[in-house]
Design an enzyme around this catalytic site. Sequence first.
Site, short mmCIF file in Angstrom:
data_model
loop_
_atom_site.label_atom_id
_atom_site.label_comp_id
_atom_site.label_asym_id
_atom_site.label_seq_id
_atom_site.Cartn_x
_atom_site.Cartn_y
_atom_site.Cartn_z
N TYR A 227 36.31 36.17 43.03
CA TYR A 227 35.83 34.85 42.61
C TYR A 227 34.64 34.42 43.46
CZ TYR A 227 40.45 34.59 40.38
OH TYR A 227 41.58 34.85 39.64
N HIS B 47 44.41 43.08 40.93
CA HIS B 47 43.68 42.16 40.06
C HIS B 47 43.18 42.82 38.77
CE1 HIS B 47 40.47 38.67 40.11
NE2 HIS B 47 41.25 38.66 39.04
#
Length: 319
Positions: free
Chosen positions: A59, A124
């Site tokens: 992110y 992820h």
Amino acid sequence: MTKLELRDLGTTGLKLSCVGFGASPLGNVFGLVSEDDAIASVREAFRLGINFFDTSPYYGGTLSEKVLGKCLKAVGMPRNEYIVSTKCGRYAEGFDFSAERVTRSIDESLARLQLDYVDILQCHDIEFGSLDQVVNETIPALQKLKEAGKIRFIGITGLPLEIFTYVLDRVPPGSVDVILSYCHYSINDTTLEDLLPYLKSKGVGVISASPLAMGLLTERGPPEWHPASPELKSGCQAAAAHCKEKGKNISKLAMQFSLSNKDISSVLVGMNSIKQVEENVAAATELAIFGKDEETLSEVEAILYPVKNQTWSSGIQQS
């Protein structure tokens, strides 16, 4: 003031606030957030009973982790009073689920977060890697990190639901503690529900992210790049307009819908301002006191019925 409900996360012994603080917006992925605003929103989250914070090195190209680390330090809550989850395997430069990379990854994440350990480390978006590598190499590497005390629990995340059964059927029982699913438990898509009994039988905790379906269930509508079909977009637009006409807010309705399933430990939603924190907690508090708005909900479900459970493939989205 009604306290935010805490829910058990599988068999981990962790109790997560039913509303989780998604920290991807702190990485400026939806526009610039000042450090002061970031700290204020994390402080407000604690004040209102949120104890679960989720981030990833992906992110904002590591910025989300750095900012969350600064916020946690600035607010100064005792470490045992909050739960931090970060991820490994997906980075700004691409995917790498190798044992070597994920082992290095946690040290980098801990430095950015200014923590000695994270409560949960998740692989992820595993659908972009080799699921067999995740089973045979990544998860064993994470087990070693668990033994070393750098992480407490292990998770996997992704969009297609079948990735979870694929991995969980192939790893030793108890080696994956939690799954994070997104966009599969909201008014327009409840396909995660079918998987809940299976996950429970495996002792795996469930976190559901993106109750607003990445912006579909908002008055403003989804971002340009949203991968939903035109039919799904226009269905959600019609549902949002219907709510607005009735003086209701589709986002709040969607949040309450997702929160009402107690088999989901936490509903994770991105936040970057005091206002967003307050709105999300208010949705949960009102739900606890008054229950769901069944009338508006059934009207919205009727509007969305033709596009119900219509998903999209997890192509790489722009962040």
